[in-house]
Design an enzyme around this catalytic site. Structure first.
Site, short mmCIF file in Angstrom:
data_model
loop_
_atom_site.label_atom_id
_atom_site.label_comp_id
_atom_site.label_asym_id
_atom_site.label_seq_id
_atom_site.Cartn_x
_atom_site.Cartn_y
_atom_site.Cartn_z
CG ASN A 7 -1.84 1.14 1.33
OD1 ASN A 7 -1.84 2.02 0.47
ND2 ASN A 7 -2.65 1.17 2.37
NE ARG A 91 -6.31 1.35 0.29
CZ ARG A 91 -6.65 1.74 1.48
NH1 ARG A 91 -5.85 1.54 2.50
NH2 ARG A 91 -7.78 2.35 1.67
CG HIS A 180 -12.52 4.17 3.41
ND1 HIS A 180 -13.22 5.20 4.01
CD2 HIS A 180 -11.22 4.38 3.71
CE1 HIS A 180 -12.39 5.99 4.64
NE2 HIS A 180 -11.16 5.52 4.48
NE ARG A 241 -9.22 13.12 3.42
CZ ARG A 241 -9.08 11.80 3.57
NH1 ARG A 241 -10.02 11.07 4.12
NH2 ARG A 241 -7.98 11.21 3.13
CD GLU A 385 -8.89 -0.59 4.39
OE1 GLU A 385 -8.43 -0.11 5.45
OE2 GLU A 385 -9.20 0.10 3.41
#
Ligand code: AMP
Length: 397
Positions: A7, A91, A180, A241, A385
């Protein structure tokens, strides 16, 4: 069969080597500060001492080489030869509108990842460098791209189109993509598996609540809506965010503060969310909980607003699906913070959702947390993940 999961972020590289016979993690690690001063690799092999290497990593290619060296290291290694790695799962942030599934990397796939640089300017270039670096270091080993956007490609047009002039969609592919995806896919599948719901007649909501946070609505196993948009900035209030806001704010603050549009986006991505709302206390909910308990009103407000926004999205998605059978909480906060879960569920009385406080008193484990007479089943389901990427990789090779 061992699968290496990679990733790559803009200046980082996270990895796990997973033995797919029993899905155990043989080693995991992180390269930090790639391309900047103070690069560091922390390699954690299962059952052995950690290896920390501090040496310059000018780019991801060097980082990949160091990771492979660590995996076969005499002391901290977990395999004898990199040939023991059967495949690499990457990823990849953005697959645009092109990919609704993972895919074995070839030149066409690389071109699409490149074409999506505009849509994922920080991650897609790093993802491609990671793929190229692995190809160079392990010629002949299959590389699989697992896109963060893929699971959401089943959204209908009415959910993904923005109400802006259509030409921008045609010219620049401006639409909602969602992120996601591996987590929403993994958790929604697990939810169907453990809840006993009929997979072909099910309406579920997944709340991925971590530093980045998003909600998805999943009907019969397919995503029909999700809260993130063209970029991960839309939707919930997150660690740093802002999530949803009136876009006119961008021009207003930019004019007042003398900021450019990209400086404003930096504010909205990195300095907003619960960090900004709390007056800078923290982006970490544990710090916010502590500050709120000590009487910090802004920290309290940030926590309340975070919960309120999640509850509003659950309400919106329940309406969009005309009902909801089960809701799952996942990621750092969703898995570990019983108070946030309780506060969210306190908004859901109208759905007949009832929390069982004793069942909710858990951290980081898979559990049913609703009461037996709850009309909506509530679950905590830890996301994984890396494992999801490794499984997709195995399925494709
Ligand atoms: P993630 O991005 O999924 O790794 O989630 C990270 C966030 O989870 C952190 O910012 C923490 O605020 C939150 N978190 C992790 N553990 C806990 C906990 N025990 N209580 C509250 N929040 C937690």
């Amino acid at each position: 069969m061992n699968v290496l999961v990679i990733n790559c972020g803009s200046s980082s590289l996270k990895y796990q080597l997973i033995n797919m016979e029993d899905e155990s993690v043989l080693a995991k690690g992180l390269c930090e500060r790639i391309g900047i001063e103070g690069s560091k690799l922390t390699h954690s092999p299962a059952g052995k001492d950690k290896l920390v290497i501090e040496q310059p990593m000018p780019d991801h290619q060097v980082a990949v080489k160091l990771v492979l060296d660590a995996l076969v290291d005499e002391k901290a290694g977990v395999i004898k030869d990199i040939k023991e790695i059967s495949a690499v799962g990457h990823r990849v942030l953005h697959g645009g509108k092109y990919y609704s599934d993972s895919i074995v990397v070839n030149e066409d796939v690389k071109k699409v990842i490149k074409d999506c640089f505009d849509l994922g300017p920080l991650h897609n270039p790093a993802n491609l460098i990671g793929i190229n670096a692995c190809e160079a270091a392990m010629p002949g080993t299959p590389q699989v791209a697992v896109f963060d956007t893929a699971f959401h490609q089943t959204m209908p047009e009415k959910a993904y189109m923005y109400a802006i002039p259509h030409e921008y969609y045609e010219k620049y592919s401006i639409r909602r993509y969602g992120f996601h995806g591996t987590s929403h896919s993994f958790v929604s599948k697990k939810l169907l598996e453990i809840s006993g719901l009929d997979a072909n007649n099910s309406k579920v909501i997944v709340c991925h609540l971590g530093n980045g946070a998003s909600v998805s609505a999943v009907v019969n196993g397919k995503c029909v809506d999700t809260s993130m948009g063209l970029t991960p900035l839309e939707g919930l209030i997150m660690g740093t965010r802002s999530g949803d806001l009136d876009p006119a704010i961008v021009e207003f603050i930019a004019n007042k503060e003398g900021l450019t549009v990209s400086e404003m986006l930096n504010v909205l991505n990195k300095k907003s969310g619960v960090l900004g709302m709390s007056g800078g206390v923290s982006s970490d909910f544990r710090d916010l909980d502590k500050a709120a308990l000590e009487g910090n009103e802004l920290a309290k407000l940030a926590l309340e607003a975070f919960v309120y926004r999640v509850a509003k999205y659950i309400g919106a998605y329940t309406a969009a699906m005309n009902g909801v059978d089960a809701i799952a909480f996942t990621a750092g906060l969703g898995e570990n913070d019983k108070t946030t879960r309780k506060n969210i569920v306190s908004y859901l009385g109208y759905l007949g959702a009832k929390l069982d406080e004793e069942r909710n008193n858990i951290r980081g484990e898979e559990a049913l947390i609703s009461a037996d007479d709850s009309k909506v089943k509530l679950y905590v389901i830890p996301t994984n993940e890396e494992l999801a990427i490794a499984r997709e990789t195995v399925a494709l090779i």
